[in-house]
Design a protein around this motif. Structure first.
Motif, PDB file in Angstrom:
ATOM      1  N   ASP A   1      -0.693  10.403   2.356  1.00 61.75           N
ATOM      2  CA  ASP A   1      -1.189   9.920   1.060  1.00 61.75           C
ATOM      3  C   ASP A   1      -2.498  10.579   0.644  1.00 61.75           C
ATOM      4  O   ASP A   1      -2.627  11.092  -0.467  1.00 61.75           O
ATOM      5  CB  ASP A   1      -1.409   8.393   1.104  1.00 61.75           C
ATOM      6  CG  ASP A   1      -0.109   7.639   1.288  1.00 61.75           C
ATOM      7  OD1 ASP A   1       0.918   8.298   1.552  1.00 61.75           O
ATOM      8  OD2 ASP A   1      -0.112   6.405   1.186  1.00 61.75           O
TER       9      ASP A   1
ATOM     10  N   PHE B   1       2.904   4.432  -0.622  1.00 59.82           N
ATOM     11  CA  PHE B   1       2.982   5.348  -1.751  1.00 59.82           C
ATOM     12  C   PHE B   1       4.187   6.284  -1.624  1.00 59.82           C
ATOM     13  O   PHE B   1       4.947   6.477  -2.564  1.00 59.82           O
ATOM     14  CB  PHE B   1       1.680   6.145  -1.798  1.00 59.82           C
ATOM     15  CG  PHE B   1       1.706   7.332  -2.711  1.00 59.82           C
ATOM     16  CD1 PHE B   1       1.797   7.171  -4.085  1.00 59.82           C
ATOM     17  CD2 PHE B   1       1.609   8.619  -2.193  1.00 59.82           C
ATOM     18  CE1 PHE B   1       1.804   8.265  -4.928  1.00 59.82           C
ATOM     19  CE2 PHE B   1       1.611   9.720  -3.030  1.00 59.82           C
ATOM     20  CZ  PHE B   1       1.715   9.545  -4.393  1.00 59.82           C
TER      21      PHE B   1
ATOM     22  N   LEU C   1      -7.033  -6.260  -0.168  1.00 59.11           N
ATOM     23  CA  LEU C   1      -8.352  -6.638   0.346  1.00 59.11           C
ATOM     24  C   LEU C   1      -8.476  -8.150   0.462  1.00 59.11           C
ATOM     25  O   LEU C   1      -9.022  -8.661   1.439  1.00 59.11           O
ATOM     26  CB  LEU C   1      -9.456  -6.081  -0.563  1.00 59.11           C
ATOM     27  CG  LEU C   1      -9.551  -4.550  -0.584  1.00 59.11           C
ATOM     28  CD1 LEU C   1     -10.707  -4.103  -1.458  1.00 59.11           C
ATOM     29  CD2 LEU C   1      -9.719  -4.007   0.820  1.00 59.11           C
TER      30      LEU C   1
ATOM     31  N   ALA D   1      -7.221  -1.153   2.611  1.00 60.96           N
ATOM     32  CA  ALA D   1      -7.140  -0.814   1.185  1.00 60.96           C
ATOM     33  C   ALA D   1      -5.985   0.151   0.934  1.00 60.96           C
ATOM     34  O   ALA D   1      -5.526   0.832   1.846  1.00 60.96           O
ATOM     35  CB  ALA D   1      -8.451  -0.181   0.738  1.00 60.96           C
ATOM     36  N   THR D   2      -5.514   0.192  -0.298  1.00 60.58           N
ATOM     37  CA  THR D   2      -4.408   1.091  -0.656  1.00 60.58           C
ATOM     38  C   THR D   2      -4.878   2.547  -0.598  1.00 60.58           C
ATOM     39  O   THR D   2      -5.804   2.917  -1.321  1.00 60.58           O
ATOM     40  CB  THR D   2      -3.920   0.759  -2.075  1.00 60.58           C
ATOM     41  OG1 THR D   2      -3.692  -0.643  -2.160  1.00 60.58           O
ATOM     42  CG2 THR D   2      -2.639   1.510  -2.394  1.00 60.58           C
ATOM     43  N   PRO D   3      -4.256   3.369   0.254  1.00 62.82           N
ATOM     44  CA  PRO D   3      -4.741   4.748   0.427  1.00 62.82           C
ATOM     45  C   PRO D   3      -4.800   5.532  -0.883  1.00 62.82           C
ATOM     46  O   PRO D   3      -5.747   6.304  -1.079  1.00 62.82           O
ATOM     47  CB  PRO D   3      -3.718   5.362   1.389  1.00 62.82           C
ATOM     48  CG  PRO D   3      -3.170   4.220   2.157  1.00 62.82           C
ATOM     49  CD  PRO D   3      -3.163   3.053   1.207  1.00 62.82           C
ATOM     50  N   VAL D   4      -3.836   5.338  -1.777  1.00 62.10           N
ATOM     51  CA  VAL D   4      -3.865   6.080  -3.042  1.00 62.10           C
ATOM     52  C   VAL D   4      -5.130   5.745  -3.825  1.00 62.10           C
ATOM     53  O   VAL D   4      -5.795   6.633  -4.379  1.00 62.10           O
ATOM     54  CB  VAL D   4      -2.619   5.772  -3.893  1.00 62.10           C
ATOM     55  CG1 VAL D   4      -2.745   6.417  -5.261  1.00 62.10           C
ATOM     56  CG2 VAL D   4      -1.371   6.266  -3.200  1.00 62.10           C
ATOM     57  N   ALA D   5      -5.482   4.475  -3.865  1.00 61.45           N
ATOM     58  CA  ALA D   5      -6.674   4.050  -4.592  1.00 61.45           C
ATOM     59  C   ALA D   5      -7.922   4.686  -3.994  1.00 61.45           C
ATOM     60  O   ALA D   5      -8.790   5.203  -4.713  1.00 61.45           O
ATOM     61  CB  ALA D   5      -6.781   2.522  -4.561  1.00 61.45           C
ATOM     62  N   ILE D   6      -7.984   4.652  -2.663  1.00 58.62           N
ATOM     63  CA  ILE D   6      -9.115   5.254  -1.963  1.00 58.62           C
ATOM     64  C   ILE D   6      -9.192   6.744  -2.272  1.00 58.62           C
ATOM     65  O   ILE D   6     -10.248   7.286  -2.577  1.00 58.62           O
ATOM     66  CB  ILE D   6      -8.930   5.069  -0.431  1.00 58.62           C
ATOM     67  CG1 ILE D   6      -8.954   3.593  -0.072  1.00 58.62           C
ATOM     68  CG2 ILE D   6      -9.972   5.844   0.351  1.00 58.62           C
ATOM     69  CD1 ILE D   6     -10.121   2.854  -0.635  1.00 58.62           C
TER      70      ILE D   6
ATOM     71  N   THR E   1      -5.639  -2.189  -5.219  1.00 52.78           N
ATOM     72  CA  THR E   1      -6.101  -2.425  -3.860  1.00 52.78           C
ATOM     73  C   THR E   1      -6.636  -3.846  -3.655  1.00 52.78           C
ATOM     74  O   THR E   1      -6.747  -4.317  -2.531  1.00 52.78           O
ATOM     75  CB  THR E   1      -7.145  -1.362  -3.460  1.00 52.78           C
ATOM     76  OG1 THR E   1      -7.206  -1.304  -2.045  1.00 52.78           O
ATOM     77  CG2 THR E   1      -8.511  -1.641  -4.025  1.00 52.78           C
TER      78      THR E   1
ATOM     79  N   LEU F   1      -8.117   8.347  -4.826  1.00 52.64           N
ATOM     80  CA  LEU F   1      -8.552   8.606  -6.202  1.00 52.64           C
ATOM     81  C   LEU F   1     -10.069   8.496  -6.327  1.00 52.64           C
ATOM     82  O   LEU F   1     -10.715   9.327  -6.976  1.00 52.64           O
ATOM     83  CB  LEU F   1      -7.874   7.632  -7.160  1.00 52.64           C
ATOM     84  CG  LEU F   1      -6.383   7.891  -7.392  1.00 52.64           C
ATOM     85  CD1 LEU F   1      -5.775   6.780  -8.220  1.00 52.64           C
ATOM     86  CD2 LEU F   1      -6.181   9.228  -8.078  1.00 52.64           C
ATOM     87  N   VAL F   2     -10.643   7.480  -5.704  1.00 50.10           N
ATOM     88  CA  VAL F   2     -12.092   7.316  -5.792  1.00 50.10           C
ATOM     89  C   VAL F   2     -12.801   8.492  -5.121  1.00 50.10           C
ATOM     90  O   VAL F   2     -13.763   9.042  -5.659  1.00 50.10           O
ATOM     91  CB  VAL F   2     -12.538   5.982  -5.155  1.00 50.10           C
ATOM     92  CG1 VAL F   2     -14.051   5.864  -5.179  1.00 50.10           C
ATOM     93  CG2 VAL F   2     -11.911   4.821  -5.892  1.00 50.10           C
TER      94      VAL F   2
ATOM     95  N   ASN G   1       0.806  -1.218   0.000  1.00 53.40           N
ATOM     96  CA  ASN G   1       0.000   0.000   0.000  1.00 53.40           C
ATOM     97  C   ASN G   1       0.837   1.264   0.000  1.00 53.40           C
ATOM     98  O   ASN G   1       0.327   2.348  -0.239  1.00 53.40           O
ATOM     99  CB  ASN G   1      -0.896   0.032   1.246  1.00 53.40           C
ATOM    100  CG  ASN G   1      -2.082  -0.898   1.112  1.00 53.40           C
ATOM    101  OD1 ASN G   1      -2.360  -1.396   0.029  1.00 53.40           O
ATOM    102  ND2 ASN G   1      -2.771  -1.140   2.214  1.00 53.40           N
TER     103      ASN G   1
ATOM    104  N   ALA H   1      -7.139   1.722  -9.803  1.00 58.22           N
ATOM    105  CA  ALA H   1      -7.241   1.771  -8.342  1.00 58.22           C
ATOM    106  C   ALA H   1      -7.709   0.431  -7.783  1.00 58.22           C
ATOM    107  O   ALA H   1      -7.201  -0.051  -6.770  1.00 58.22           O
ATOM    108  CB  ALA H   1      -8.199   2.888  -7.923  1.00 58.22           C
TER     109      ALA H   1
ATOM    110  N   PHE I   1      -1.252   6.839  -9.233  1.00 57.85           N
ATOM    111  CA  PHE I   1      -1.275   8.274  -8.968  1.00 57.85           C
ATOM    112  C   PHE I   1      -0.908   9.049 -10.232  1.00 57.85           C
ATOM    113  O   PHE I   1      -1.548  10.035 -10.582  1.00 57.85           O
ATOM    114  CB  PHE I   1      -0.313   8.611  -7.834  1.00 57.85           C
ATOM    115  CG  PHE I   1      -0.156  10.087  -7.608  1.00 57.85           C
ATOM    116  CD1 PHE I   1      -1.218  10.834  -7.129  1.00 57.85           C
ATOM    117  CD2 PHE I   1       1.038  10.723  -7.888  1.00 57.85           C
ATOM    118  CE1 PHE I   1      -1.086  12.201  -6.929  1.00 57.85           C
ATOM    119  CE2 PHE I   1       1.178  12.086  -7.692  1.00 57.85           C
ATOM    120  CZ  PHE I   1       0.105  12.821  -7.214  1.00 57.85           C
TER     121      PHE I   1
ATOM    122  N   VAL J   1      -2.643  13.142  -2.509  1.00 56.03           N
ATOM    123  CA  VAL J   1      -3.308  12.708  -3.738  1.00 56.03           C
ATOM    124  C   VAL J   1      -4.549  13.561  -4.022  1.00 56.03           C
ATOM    125  O   VAL J   1      -4.781  13.966  -5.153  1.00 56.03           O
ATOM    126  CB  VAL J   1      -3.695  11.207  -3.661  1.00 56.03           C
ATOM    127  CG1 VAL J   1      -4.546  10.814  -4.856  1.00 56.03           C
ATOM    128  CG2 VAL J   1      -2.445  10.351  -3.581  1.00 56.03           C
TER     129      VAL J   1
END
Lengths: 279, 293
Positions: B230, A214, A258, B115-120, A254, B122-123, A212, A250, A233, B234
């Motif tokens: 993050d 970044f 999960l 969950a991956t913070p970057v993905a979150i 992730t 972005l959403v 995760n 994304a 990103f 982002v």
């Protein structure tokens, strides 16, 4: 005295209230992930429609095809797997024995050190490491990234393993030691097999933490060594923002976290509460 | 004899620690020391460095842009600690009950924090979009005027805190859920006999008993919220203007956009002292609490 009927009504009302509370509590989490999925399965024109279209009709896998075809997502996935895999493996190699040594040898000092590492902002590791990597000429390489990720994975593994070995009953190892095993054999042949579930939890938490991450990637990685979070990103900032591909990317990033979470759901608190280092 | 053996065994355990110690020294302790050293130098990547003593710190004390990041960081942190604590206790009370699919739903509930913070981020960026974003659509459904979310200076911090709350309330929930599971049942039984209602039972029995655990959650949350990066980087990159530039964002910008490593190392040191001071204060509060009980 309450009648049976009114008791039943009360119980029924309580159940409705509980059901309502469950929905209120869980729906924000569910909605965000479903919305992510929905965006990733729709054509761009549907993604920017207002009022929003919730159910993709017709659904499309174009966005997923697009990110793997037009960008180098296979390479970024490979980078992420190598970096997080290696950082987790090295952390296990040094961290599992360390957790054992700290728990059995009652070395609180190192435990304290790891607590302070937990408090320190991630950037305070990153500036010196960044300069060191430039100095020895490995900046931007997967090796440099892996080394930097050890800042995340080692404390996590050591921390989870300390609490695991401290909770373990010492009788079996004592018996092994009396029977003539040396300490190393007692650890390797007796304690380690018993600790296997703990090692699995430590490994998964460390891997997720690294996967995760970044900040370390955005600073250290080069064009070819980007990890997935950095690549996703960049997809947002440098290309024309199109929602479908970004949501698809994304979700791809992730999803492993999960899925792994399902395995460690129960044990997550121990690890996350104390062992993690966050940006 | 026996004592000597125990002593030598403790010595032998040292060898288990040595590899980790070497690694920790290289990637954790060395950076600490090097950061301290850089903070005492006028140092820019690519230029000669010069020892200047505490000058980085004294200029920091009058640097308006840096100073403005501190109250902003605290504002964000307070929101990102208090809301998860309140919501987390509520969620824990819910998950402490029995209902169908409880295990599965608990897994879903804690998914945000894994969950991956970057993905979150972005959403959420897409959801915050003022014209066609789904959150403004929801607001319009209940008759609330559209918000600019992260695009306006006065709403950006609460909006970012909202994402942080969404992501980290599950951690508070898990800690409190563990606490609830360990509670004795007797006080509740006598409270029921005495005719106490649900709220009274929570206020006078549950709350005091879970308070020590809640303090742990508050300490962890405070440390993490102060360091949050993050999500902010982002979603808003510190903007609009510098409206969401927290200490960590300022630090990142100074170090890696302006390459001022001497200056930013001084910021790291100050930042670390702030985090440590807050963590120790909260720890002290927790000990006081224990003494009073």
């Amino acid at each position: 005295m309450e009648s049976v009927a009114s008791y039943r009504v009360k119980k029924f009302v309580n159940r409705i209230a509980l059901g309502f509370a469950v929905i209120v509590v869980v729906s924000p989490a569910i909605f965000v992930f479903l919305w992510m999925l929905s965006l990733s399965l729709k054509y761009e024109i549907d993604n920017i429609a207002y009022p929003p279209i919730f159910i993709p009709n017709p659904p499309t896998l174009d966005n997923y095809a697009k990110i793997f075809r037009e960008s180098n997502y296979l390479l970024y996935t490979y980078n992420s797997v190598i970096v997080s895999g290696a950082a987790t493996l090295i952390a296990l190699l040094v961290g599992v024995p360390a957790g054992y040594g700290i728990a059995k040898g009652k070395r609180q000092g190192l435990g304290m050190l790891i607590m302070v590492a937990r408090i320190t902002p991630g950037l305070s590791y990153l500036i010196p490491l960044f300069m060191l990597f430039r100095l020895i000429g490995i900046s931007g390489s997967l090796l440099a990234l892996t080394i930097s990720h050890l800042v995340l994975t080692i404390p996590m593994v050591v921390w989870v393993m300390i609490s695991f070995f401290e909770d373990m009953h010492p009788e079996l190892e004592e018996a092994a030691l009396t029977d003539g095993c040396n300490i190393w054999q007692a650890f390797y042949r007796v304690a380690m097999p018993i600790a296997r579930p703990g090692i699995a939890v430590a490994a998964i938490l460390a891997f997720i933490q690294s996967w995760n991450n970044f900040l370390f990637g955005v600073v250290i990685a080069g064009r070819e060594t980007r990890t997935l979070p950095v690549a996703v990103f960049n997809a947002m900032t440098f290309e024309q923002l199109s929602w479908g591909p970004v949501a698809a990317a994304a979700l791809v990033v992730t999803l492993p976290s999960l899925l792994l979470t399902i395995f460690v759901q129960r044990d997550i608190v121990t690890g996350l509460a104390a062992g993690s280092v966050k940006g | 004899m026996k004592r000597k053996k125990a002593y030598s065994r403790k010595g032998a355990y040292t060898w288990f620690i040595v590899p980790a110690l070497v690694a920790i020294f290289a990637v954790i302790v060395f950076p600490w020391i090097f950061t301290l050293w850089m903070s005492l130098n006028d140092w820019r990547i690519g230029a000669e460095s010069k020892f200047i003593g505490a000058e980085n710190f004294t200029t920091l004390a009058t640097n308006a842009r840096f100073l403005s990041t501190i109250p902003r960081t605290f504002y964000f942190t307070i929101l990102a600690v208090i809301l998860p604590v309140i919501l987390g206790v509520f969620a824990a009370e819910v998950f402490h009950q029995n209902f169908p699919l409880r295990g599965f739903l608990r897994g879903v509930y804690i998914a945000p924090m894994m969950a991956t913070p970057v993905a979150i981020a972005l959403v959420f960026t897409m959801m915050f979009q003022p014209q066609v974003g789904v959150l403004n659509y929801f607001l319009s459904l209940v008759g609330i005027p559209k918000s600019l979310w992260v695009y306006a200076a006065d709403t950006v911090i609460p909006t970012l805190a909202l994402v942080e709350v969404w992501q980290w309330t599950p951690l508070v929930m898990l800690i409190v859920l563990g606490a609830l599971a360990s509670l004795p049942t007797e006080p509740y039984e006598s409270a029921v006999i005495d005719g106490a209602n649900q709220w009274q039972m929570f206020r006078y029995i549950t709350f005091p008993l879970i308070l020590p655990f809640l303090m742990i959650a508050i300490i962890i949350r405070t440390i993490d919220a102060l360091k949050s990066f993050d999500i902010i980087y982002v979603i808003s990159q510190g903007g609009p203007g510098t409206a969401s530039e927290t200490i960590n964002l300022y630090l990142y910008l100074q170090a890696f956009s302006f390459l001022q490593v001497g200056h930013s190392s001084a910021v790291v040191v100050v930042f670390f002292v702030i985090i440590l001071a807050l963590a120790l204060t909260l720890l002290y509060a927790r000990e006081r609490l224990r003494w009073n009980q």
